[in-house]
Design an enzyme around this catalytic site. Structure first.
Site, PDB file in Angstrom:
ATOM      1  N   SER A  99     -10.987 -12.877  -0.056  1.00 32.28           N
ATOM      2  CA  SER A  99     -11.484 -14.005   1.607  1.00 32.28           C
ATOM      3  C   SER A  99     -11.969 -14.792   2.218  1.00 32.28           C
ATOM      4  O   SER A  99     -13.626 -14.606   1.404  1.00 32.28           O
ATOM      5  CB  SER A  99     -10.981 -12.381   3.004  1.00 32.28           C
ATOM      6  OG  SER A  99     -11.288 -13.010   4.529  1.00 32.28           O
TER       7      SER A  99
ATOM      8  N   TYR B  61     -14.993  -4.485   5.247  1.00 27.94           N
ATOM      9  CA  TYR B  61     -13.965  -4.541   4.476  1.00 27.94           C
ATOM     10  C   TYR B  61     -14.488  -6.005   3.522  1.00 27.94           C
ATOM     11  O   TYR B  61     -14.194  -6.057   2.944  1.00 27.94           O
ATOM     12  CB  TYR B  61     -13.071  -5.375   5.880  1.00 27.94           C
ATOM     13  CG  TYR B  61     -12.184  -6.202   5.324  1.00 27.94           C
ATOM     14  CD1 TYR B  61     -11.297  -5.800   4.722  1.00 27.94           C
ATOM     15  CD2 TYR B  61     -12.165  -7.738   5.857  1.00 27.94           C
ATOM     16  CE1 TYR B  61     -10.369  -6.848   3.809  1.00 27.94           C
ATOM     17  CE2 TYR B  61     -10.946  -8.690   5.442  1.00 27.94           C
ATOM     18  CZ  TYR B  61     -10.453  -7.953   4.357  1.00 27.94           C
ATOM     19  OH  TYR B  61      -9.246  -8.657   4.380  1.00 27.94           O
TER      20      TYR B  61
ATOM     21  N   LYS C 239     -14.296  -5.933  -0.376  1.00 25.30           N
ATOM     22  CA  LYS C 239     -13.851  -8.131  -1.190  1.00 25.30           C
ATOM     23  C   LYS C 239     -14.834  -8.869  -2.425  1.00 25.30           C
ATOM     24  O   LYS C 239     -14.694  -8.034  -2.915  1.00 25.30           O
ATOM     25  CB  LYS C 239     -13.653  -8.794  -0.078  1.00 25.30           C
ATOM     26  CG  LYS C 239     -12.159  -8.325   0.703  1.00 25.30           C
ATOM     27  CD  LYS C 239     -10.873  -8.704  -0.231  1.00 25.30           C
ATOM     28  CE  LYS C 239      -9.805  -8.273   1.124  1.00 25.30           C
ATOM     29  NZ  LYS C 239      -8.424  -7.604  -0.018  1.00 25.30           N
TER      30      LYS C 239
END
Ligand code: NAD
Ligand code: UD1
Length: 347
Positions: free
Chosen positions: A127, A151, A155
């Site tokens: 992302s 989050y 990643k």
């Protein structure tokens, strides 16, 4: 490349289901592994309806090693596209362990099973969040990485983990090294032009486009615009919205790349359009596409938000021969077709 067998983890989800359509249309055989924690089997039924082709669905979790062993033993998988993961930023702040367990430990288990069964080609959903608050725009792949929430850190950890074992593997196992493509998505929006599959968030949407869609269809009263005092064209946040079908096609290009000689190791690409739109510009485009009013009011900034974020997409153009071809009007009209045909999503 056609007729290769691809394992799609998280294939029942928003981006996964759109990618399944493109993969089936391109002639690939698919096995979808999804625990349905944030998706519906109805999405996969519709994928098959749109394409007129079938896929195999395994309901299960990427952390379930015995299940993965069975899956790899029973299907001769050529490569994996790995979408499965949790993605809500706010929830990740409240439940970081759950996010690290699901995303990081899940990917580790998946990769261990892949290695054990000699499957060493993977495309991973990363992302633009890994760029944190970038010093400037547009963002190239070599910008410094810094996540601002669990989050985003999940990643980053996964990216680093994949890089580490690719390096180790190249040094010790030259005959069959890993080939890994990390795709850093900007802001995926829109829906399949059939209006049959699209984004189906649980509860009140956190993200802009699904929120606007639900205001337009009358499910929500008005949009709160988070911040009107950013240093941008009209003071509201600027993002690189990318049509989910363009994004899906990026995965096909990444698969092709994995099959090319010399693709061993890790390649990283931004998937974005290279264009930034403000919140107000997005609202106007949606009103135009839907013919509905989207009432809004400007409120305070959302914690953790940045002013502007858009991609420099040249590397994906050069090395994957991929570029986004759909514009903001396509994104809004396809999102609207999905939302107005399916006001309650898949339920
Ligand atoms: P989604 O929630 O719609 O899809 C994810 C799918 O993974 C769901 O079907 C869910 O049921 C499944 N899943 C979750 N944990 C699982 C597990 N442990 N085992 C098996 N299945 C599991 O999300 P999406 O928007 O389609 O995102 C797909 C991927 O892309 C995610 O990894 C996400 O972090 C990443 N991503 C998404 C965005 C975005 O804005 N949508 C942006 C950048 C990156
Ligand atoms: C968010 C996530 C990011 C994730 C991305 C996936 C946060 C802080 N960031 O990014 O980690 O990778 O989704 O697409 O959650 N906006 C409003 N009103 C709303 C919703 C959003 O004004 O009700 C604004 C935001 O301030 C932002 C823009 O719309 O300027 C886009 O927001 P959103 O869709 O949530 O995406 P990001 O914040 O870019």
């Amino acid at each position: 490349m056609s007729n290769s067998k691809v394992l799609v983890t998280g294939g029942a989800g928003y981006i996964g289901s759109h990618t399944c359509v493109q993969l089936l249309d391109a002639g690939h055989e698919l096995v979808v592994l999804d625990n349905l924690s944030n998706s519906s089997p109805e999405a996969l039924r519709r994928v098959q309806q749109i394409t007129g082709k079938t896929l195999q669905f395994v309901e299960g979790d990427i952390r379930d090693r015995p299940l993965l062993d069975d899956l790899f033993a029973n299907h001769s998988i050529d490569s994996v596209i790995h979408f499965a993961g949790l993605k809500a930023v706010g929830e990740s702040v409240q439940q970081p362990l759950h996010y690290y367990q699901n995303n990081v430990a899940g990917t580790l288990t998946l990769c261990e099973a892949m290695a054990a069964h000699g499957v060493k080609k993977i495309v991973f959903s990363s992302s633009a969040t890994v760029y944190g608050d970038p010093a400037s725009v547009p963002i190239t792949e070599d910008f410094p990485l810094s996540a601002t929430n669990p989050y985003g850190r999940s990643k980053l950890h996964i990216e680093e983990m994949l890089r580490d074992f690719s390096v180790a593997d190249q040094a010790t196992n030259e005959l069959s090294p890993w080939s890994i493509v990390l795709l850093r998505y900007f802001n995926p929006v829109g829906a399949h032009p059939s209006g049959q599959i699209g984004e189906d968030p649980n509860g009140i949407p956190n993200n802009l486009m699904p929120y606007i869609s639900q205001v337009a269809v009358g499910k929500l009263e008005q949009l709160s615009v988070f911040g009107g005092d950013y240093d941008t064209v009209d003071g509201t946040g600027v993002r690189d919205y990318i049509h989910v079908v363009d994004l899906a096609n990026g995965h096909l290009k990444a698969l092709e790349k994995l099959d090319q000689p010399g693709s061993e190791g890790v390649s990283t690409y931004n998937l974005g359009t290279g264009n930034g739109y403000s919140v107000i510009q997005a609202v106007e485009a949606f009103e135009q596409a839907s013919g509905r009013q989207v009432p809004y009011k400007i409120v305070g900034r959302r914690a953790g938000d940045i002013a502007a974020c858009y991609a420099a997409p040249a590397l994906a153009a050069k090395e994957l021969n991929w570029h986004a071809s759909l514009n903001i009007d396509d994104m809004c009209s396809d999102a609207w077709r999905w939302q107005s045909n399916n006001p309650d999503g898949y339920s």
